[in-house]
Write a protein that holds these residues in place. Structure first.
Motif, mmCIF file in Angstrom:
data_model
loop_
_atom_site.group_PDB
_atom_site.id
_atom_site.type_symbol
_atom_site.label_atom_id
_atom_site.label_comp_id
_atom_site.label_asym_id
_atom_site.label_seq_id
_atom_site.Cartn_x
_atom_site.Cartn_y
_atom_site.Cartn_z
ATOM 1 N N ILE A 27 0.848 -1.190 0.000
ATOM 2 C CA ILE A 27 0.000 0.000 0.000
ATOM 3 C C ILE A 27 0.886 1.244 0.000
ATOM 4 O O ILE A 27 1.612 1.488 0.975
ATOM 5 C CB ILE A 27 -0.910 0.023 1.239
ATOM 6 N N PRO A 28 0.873 2.056 -1.056
ATOM 7 C CA PRO A 28 1.652 3.311 -1.047
ATOM 8 C C PRO A 28 1.113 4.251 0.031
ATOM 9 O O PRO A 28 -0.098 4.356 0.235
ATOM 10 C CB PRO A 28 1.412 3.888 -2.447
ATOM 11 N N LEU A 29 2.015 4.945 0.726
ATOM 12 C CA LEU A 29 1.561 5.890 1.751
ATOM 13 C C LEU A 29 0.970 7.148 1.141
ATOM 14 O O LEU A 29 0.102 7.784 1.743
ATOM 15 C CB LEU A 29 2.729 6.294 2.668
ATOM 16 N N TYR A 30 1.428 7.499 -0.032
ATOM 17 C CA TYR A 30 0.995 8.757 -0.642
ATOM 18 C C TYR A 30 0.567 8.509 -2.079
ATOM 19 O O TYR A 30 1.207 7.752 -2.814
ATOM 20 C CB TYR A 30 2.123 9.791 -0.615
ATOM 21 N N GLU A 31 -0.501 9.162 -2.454
ATOM 22 C CA GLU A 31 -0.953 9.124 -3.837
ATOM 23 C C GLU A 31 -0.399 10.358 -4.546
ATOM 24 O O GLU A 31 -0.632 11.479 -4.109
ATOM 25 C CB GLU A 31 -2.479 9.107 -3.890
ATOM 26 N N GLY A 32 0.308 10.149 -5.615
ATOM 27 C CA GLY A 32 0.902 11.287 -6.325
ATOM 28 C C GLY A 32 2.193 11.739 -5.665
ATOM 29 O O GLY A 32 3.021 10.922 -5.247
ATOM 30 N N GLU A 33 2.351 13.032 -5.519
ATOM 31 C CA GLU A 33 3.601 13.606 -5.015
ATOM 32 C C GLU A 33 3.844 13.237 -3.551
ATOM 33 O O GLU A 33 2.941 13.299 -2.716
ATOM 34 C CB GLU A 33 3.554 15.132 -5.169
ATOM 35 N N GLN A 58 12.678 5.274 -1.660
ATOM 36 C CA GLN A 58 12.154 6.360 -2.484
ATOM 37 C C GLN A 58 10.644 6.527 -2.317
ATOM 38 O O GLN A 58 10.146 7.649 -2.271
ATOM 39 C CB GLN A 58 12.479 6.092 -3.967
ATOM 40 N N LYS A 59 9.941 5.415 -2.238
ATOM 41 C CA LYS A 59 8.479 5.458 -2.126
ATOM 42 C C LYS A 59 8.063 4.663 -0.894
ATOM 43 O O LYS A 59 8.055 3.433 -0.915
ATOM 44 C CB LYS A 59 7.834 4.878 -3.393
ATOM 45 N N PRO A 60 7.705 5.353 0.187
ATOM 46 C CA PRO A 60 7.324 4.653 1.415
ATOM 47 C C PRO A 60 6.022 3.883 1.240
ATOM 48 O O PRO A 60 5.098 4.346 0.560
ATOM 49 C CB PRO A 60 7.178 5.783 2.430
ATOM 50 N N THR A 61 5.965 2.706 1.856
ATOM 51 C CA THR A 61 4.798 1.830 1.701
ATOM 52 C C THR A 61 4.468 1.130 3.010
ATOM 53 O O THR A 61 5.268 1.093 3.948
ATOM 54 C CB THR A 61 5.056 0.738 0.641
ATOM 55 N N LEU A 62 3.267 0.554 3.040
ATOM 56 C CA LEU A 62 2.870 -0.417 4.055
ATOM 57 C C LEU A 62 2.714 -1.762 3.360
ATOM 58 O O LEU A 62 2.062 -1.844 2.318
ATOM 59 C CB LEU A 62 1.536 -0.032 4.686
ATOM 60 N N GLU A 63 3.298 -2.806 3.927
ATOM 61 C CA GLU A 63 3.068 -4.158 3.425
ATOM 62 C C GLU A 63 2.163 -4.857 4.427
ATOM 63 O O GLU A 63 2.531 -5.035 5.597
ATOM 64 C CB GLU A 63 4.376 -4.923 3.248
ATOM 65 N N ALA A 64 0.977 -5.226 3.979
ATOM 66 C CA ALA A 64 -0.049 -5.745 4.879
ATOM 67 C C ALA A 64 -0.048 -7.267 4.914
ATOM 68 O O ALA A 64 0.042 -7.925 3.879
ATOM 69 C CB ALA A 64 -1.424 -5.249 4.444
ATOM 70 N N TYR A 65 -0.161 -7.809 6.127
ATOM 71 C CA TYR A 65 -0.284 -9.247 6.336
ATOM 72 C C TYR A 65 -1.570 -9.503 7.110
ATOM 73 O O TYR A 65 -1.727 -9.055 8.248
ATOM 74 C CB TYR A 65 0.919 -9.787 7.113
ATOM 75 N N PHE A 66 -2.485 -10.246 6.487
ATOM 76 C CA PHE A 66 -3.783 -10.510 7.083
ATOM 77 C C PHE A 66 -3.857 -11.960 7.574
ATOM 78 O O PHE A 66 -3.518 -12.882 6.830
ATOM 79 C CB PHE A 66 -4.901 -10.295 6.062
#
Length: 309
Positions: A27-33, A58-66
């Protein structure tokens, strides 16, 4: 045997949805800039030897584990891997921990946060906290669709990731300075904190100097030292906290945890601390040490205790 095509398509669609939910998601933390950053046309680096080591995010994210739907209990935790604010021990202190949480019915998210040493970060000290704030806001906003309780979302951090987690727990009202931020009115306060051999202070006597220099520079002002010395920022509103540290930690002195626990106690914040005589620094799940590896049992007991309060 004939198969009715519309029903077959419906079956495939439902199967696809279930499969997607059961797998981890990026899941990207930010949409766009991305705020507080500049485009340097550099690449993120991933090296895998004994652990997966990520630098130059470069692009911070969340990696989800369900966990499975049958086992899920509505609790969630965001995990901040350590690495001295220079890199991320992404599997050792991230994805492997997330998988353990799944066995307890807890949804886990591994935060790949920006590192202040990266050239793409503009204001070095602000970027990790911006990412942690956005991460918990994303999870809280999507709590219903992810079968989560929005009042049971915690933050966990290892080493420098523990500094980031404790910074979120003591600075969650910080203005992220993101223009027209659609998440602005969503609370970033964690409901609980889990701190593993954390860097807490930026004061020279007990800090981890590599983390300090990466986050606030070589010659920081006393004001910024105090701002990010989280033992000085505890209030009665700081979330309940679980702490693990070893007395022989040669990387991050145990006094980081001792001083933070003292501040929590003075402010009547429900807390539990486990100190092990040996274990060193960066032991992760502690599976190689028969004495240390029980820390996950203690954590599970504490999480159950929180539910009973």
């Amino acid at each position: 045997m004939k198969i009715c095509l519309p029903y077959f398509i419906l079956f495939l669609s439902l199967f696809s949805i279930e499969t997607t939910l059961a797998q981890q998601k990026i899941i990207p933390l930010y949409e766009g800039e991305i705020p507080n950053s500049t485009n340097t046309k550099e690449d993120e680096k991933q090296e895998e030897n004994e652990i997966l080591w990520i630098t130059n995010v470069q692009k911070p994210t969340l990696e989800a584990y369900f966990p499975s739907k049958r086992n899920t209990n509505g609790k969630a935790v965001i995990i901040c891997p350590g690495g001295g604010y220079h890199g991320l021990a992404y599997d050792w202190e991230g994805t492997e921990i997330a998988q353990w949480f799944n066995t307890k019915g807890i949804t886990a998210f591994v935060l790949k946060y920006r590192l202040p040493v990266a050239n793409n970060v503009t204001n070095k000290s602000e970027a990790p906290l911006q990412d942690a704030i956005r991460a918990i806001q994303i999870v809280r906003k999507n709590a219903t669709s992810w079968n989560l309780n929005e009042d049971k979302i915690g933050i966990m951090g290892f080493s420098a990731g523990g500094h980031l987690a404790s910074t979120l727990g003591t600075h969650y009202n910080t203005d992220t300075k993101i223009p027209n931020d659609p998440y602005k009115n969503i609370s970033a306060r964690p409901d609980y904190m889990i701190l593993m051999y954390p860097v807490i202070t930026m004061k020279e006597k007990y800090t981890h100097m590599g983390s300090r220099k990466a986050l606030i520079g070589n010659n920081p002002s006393e004001e910024i030292i105090e701002k990010y010395s989280n033992e000085l920022q505890v209030t009665s509103e700081t979330p309940p906290t679980f702490i693990v540290h070893s007395a022989d930690d040669g990387g991050v002195p145990v006094e980081n945890s001792l001083d933070f626990y003292k501040a929590l106690k003075e402010n009547n914040v429900p807390s539990e601390m486990h100190l092990y005589p040996t274990g060193g620094h960066g032991f992760g799940l502690g599976l190689e040490n028969n004495h240390l590896k029980s820390w996950t049992d203690r954590l599970n007991e504490w999480l159950i205790f929180l539910d009973e309060k």
